[in-house]
Design a protein around this motif. Structure first.
Motif, mmCIF file in Angstrom:
data_model
loop_
_atom_site.group_PDB
_atom_site.id
_atom_site.type_symbol
_atom_site.label_atom_id
_atom_site.label_comp_id
_atom_site.label_asym_id
_atom_site.label_seq_id
_atom_site.Cartn_x
_atom_site.Cartn_y
_atom_site.Cartn_z
ATOM 1 N N ALA A 1 0.828 -1.055 0.087
ATOM 2 C CA ALA A 1 0.328 -0.105 0.135
ATOM 3 C C ALA A 1 0.833 1.259 -0.184
ATOM 4 C CB ALA A 1 -0.993 0.122 1.236
ATOM 5 N N ILE A 2 1.899 1.268 0.976
ATOM 6 C CA ILE A 2 2.786 2.405 0.907
ATOM 7 C C ILE A 2 3.511 2.597 -0.584
ATOM 8 C CG2 ILE A 2 5.070 3.282 1.888
ATOM 9 C CD1 ILE A 2 4.024 2.179 4.518
ATOM 10 N N SER A 3 3.995 1.372 -1.149
ATOM 11 C CA SER A 3 4.663 1.553 -2.387
ATOM 12 C C SER A 3 3.760 2.276 -3.536
ATOM 13 C CB SER A 3 5.243 0.339 -2.767
ATOM 14 O OG SER A 3 6.060 -0.379 -2.097
ATOM 15 N N THR A 4 2.491 1.735 -3.390
ATOM 16 C CA THR A 4 1.497 2.321 -4.334
ATOM 17 C C THR A 4 1.528 3.725 -4.220
ATOM 18 O OG1 THR A 4 0.277 0.149 -4.500
ATOM 19 C CG2 THR A 4 -0.817 1.986 -5.168
ATOM 20 N N GLU A 5 0.869 4.079 -2.891
ATOM 21 C CA GLU A 5 0.820 5.620 -2.514
ATOM 22 C C GLU A 5 2.141 6.377 -3.049
ATOM 23 O OE1 GLU A 5 -1.438 8.597 -0.910
ATOM 24 O OE2 GLU A 5 -2.028 6.446 -1.131
ATOM 25 N N MET A 6 3.361 5.838 -2.692
ATOM 26 C CA MET A 6 4.327 6.588 -3.123
ATOM 27 C C MET A 6 4.529 6.686 -4.742
ATOM 28 S SD MET A 6 7.261 5.204 -0.486
ATOM 29 C CE MET A 6 8.772 6.139 -1.323
#
Length: 66
Positions: free
Chosen positions: A42-47
């Motif tokens: 989720a964090i990678s997608t957000e970044m």
């Protein structure tokens, strides 16, 4: 003989109890690892999304001044 059998059974029960505890801890750690993998995804997608917005804003800003 009976006493030795009793001691053996007691040791086996102790080992089985310890094994159960270790298996429960392993299961808990596996679930935590899956949760962390999901959070990382989720964090990678957000970044990536934020990076895309930043790139678009930079391009738009330079077009205004060009």
């Amino acid at each position: 003989y009976t006493y030795k059998t009793y001691l053996y059974q007691q040791q086996m029960e102790e080992i089985n109890a310890q094994t159960s505890i270790i298996q429960a801890q392993d299961k808990k750690l596996e679930l935590r690892l899956k949760q962390l993998d999901t959070e990382q995804s989720a964090i990678s997608t957000e970044m990536e999304s934020i990076s895309s917005v930043i790139d678009k804003n930079v391009d738009d800003s330079f077009k205004v001044f060009a």
